[in-house]
Design a protein around this motif. Structure first.
Motif, PDB file in Angstrom:
ATOM      1  N   ASP A   1      37.169  32.203  30.028  1.00 19.41           N
ATOM      2  CA  ASP A   1      37.836  33.014  29.010  1.00 19.41           C
ATOM      3  C   ASP A   1      36.832  33.544  27.992  1.00 19.41           C
ATOM      4  O   ASP A   1      36.867  34.718  27.607  1.00 19.41           O
TER       5      ASP A   1
ATOM      6  N   CYS B   1      42.885  34.435  41.661  1.00 18.96           N
ATOM      7  CA  CYS B   1      43.118  34.767  40.251  1.00 18.96           C
ATOM      8  C   CYS B   1      41.799  35.084  39.556  1.00 18.96           C
ATOM      9  O   CYS B   1      41.701  36.047  38.786  1.00 18.96           O
TER      10      CYS B   1
ATOM     11  N   GLU C   1      34.419  36.179  29.569  1.00 17.82           N
ATOM     12  CA  GLU C   1      35.088  37.472  29.710  1.00 17.82           C
ATOM     13  C   GLU C   1      35.209  38.161  28.359  1.00 17.82           C
ATOM     14  O   GLU C   1      35.011  39.377  28.241  1.00 17.82           O
TER      15      GLU C   1
ATOM     16  N   SER D   1      40.768  38.818  38.047  1.00 18.54           N
ATOM     17  CA  SER D   1      40.359  39.011  36.653  1.00 18.54           C
ATOM     18  C   SER D   1      38.973  39.640  36.573  1.00 18.54           C
ATOM     19  O   SER D   1      38.714  40.504  35.724  1.00 18.54           O
TER      20      SER D   1
END
Length: 318
Positions: free
Chosen positions: A92, A125, A95, A129
């Protein structure tokens, strides 16, 4: 003969055992003030997890406020306090850093962070992403070919998602229109026969890709509409209307349209759509064919580009 469901296990009617209720210790919930992590005292702790939270929240707030440099600094500090086994937060934060670098015009750094994410991708997933991140990076910096390649990978990874097909189709259509503008602007200078042939071949490719993408989008949206309602259904109807308009502008012949529809609907089987390519599936068990292998080669085999279905770029309706 016993009717199914007419008999019950005797244990259903037994009295529940007496359970001893042990007293639970009192619990005091932690109360935090709004934006508590912005206070200077928030980092006065030796707890690595708390420091990670403070920097992460500061970065998220800075992104929301549009201060990408401040967010990048907060995320960088957060990265130092993330435990090695906390891969979710690490991905997270990486990114977030990549998106901040994109906004700040740091293309190489944004792609470098995306490459770090690609090395840690372990399921569909993660890969989805990552590809969406790359699409946003390439779109920001105008890297048309790379953006198109990422969208093709998304369509191959998630072949039953109409929105990726719609995005790819819109990009091909935009490419055609840009070529039209560029061609009209450069009409004053002479072109060699080789340049003209290359330009026409590129237009044919973009035209055909746009056609198959919009046809695939229309097929998928019509299937999904049977299970939708409310604003979700309305969104699909709006997208379907845009898709039909795009196909009208591309103006494929009826025979071409029918042939492409048959090719793009071969794998649209309800059972396969439910079971294949589920989100979260391990990449080791996913065999993703390239866009060319799965659809493009089949389309070329039916000889669409050699028929009169192709409309020259300058004939596209504006």
């Amino acid at each position: 003969m016993e009717i199914f469901g007419s008999t019950f296990d005797d244990s259903v009617f037994l009295e529940a055992r007496h359970r001893v209720c042990e007293s639970l210790s009192s619990y005091n919930a932690k109360v935090c003030e709004p934006e508590w992590f912005c206070n200077s005292t928030a980092l006065d702790t030796n707890d690595a997890l708390e420091k990670q939270k403070v920097y992460k929240f500061r970065g998220d707030l800075a992104v929301r406020q549009g201060n990408y440099q401040k967010a990048l600094e907060a995320y960088s500090s957060c990265l130092e306090w993330i435990a090695d086994n906390n891969l979710t937060i690490r991905r997270d934060v990486l990114e977030g850093m990549s998106r901040c670098c994109t906004k700040l015009g740091q293309r190489d750094r944004a792609l470098e962070l995306a490459d770090l994410l690609s090395k840690e991708a372990s399921n569909t997933c993660h890969l989805t992403s990552l590809l969406l991140l790359k699409v946003s990076i390439y779109d920001h910096f105008g890297a048309t070919a790379s953006k198109m390649s990422s969208l093709e990978q998304l369509c191959s990874l998630l072949p039953f998602n109409p929105w990726h097909w719609l995005n790819l189709g819109q990009m091909c259509l935009q490419q055609l229109e840009n070529n039209k503008i560029t061609g009209s602007c450069s009409s004053e200078r002479s072109k060699s026969a080789g340049e003209q042939n290359d330009g026409e071949a590129e237009d044919k490719t973009d035209w055909l890709k746009a056609c198959i993408c919009f046809i695939r989008t229309r097929l998928l949206l019509r299937i999904l509409q049977q299970q939708q309602s409310s604003f979700v259904l309305q969104r699909s109807e709006n997208a379907l209307h845009s898709t039909d308009e795009a196909l009208q502008r591309l103006s494929p012949k009826e025979a071409t349209l029918q042939a492409l529809t048959e090719v793009m609907s071969e794998d649209l089987i309800p059972e396969k759509m439910r079971e294949d390519y589920q989100d979260g599936e391990s990449l080791t068990s996913v065999c993703v064919q390239s866009f060319r292998e799965r659809w493009w080669n089949k389309v070329l085999m039916i000889g669409v580009l050699h028929t009169d279905g192709y409309q020259r770029n300058e004939e596209l309706k504006s």
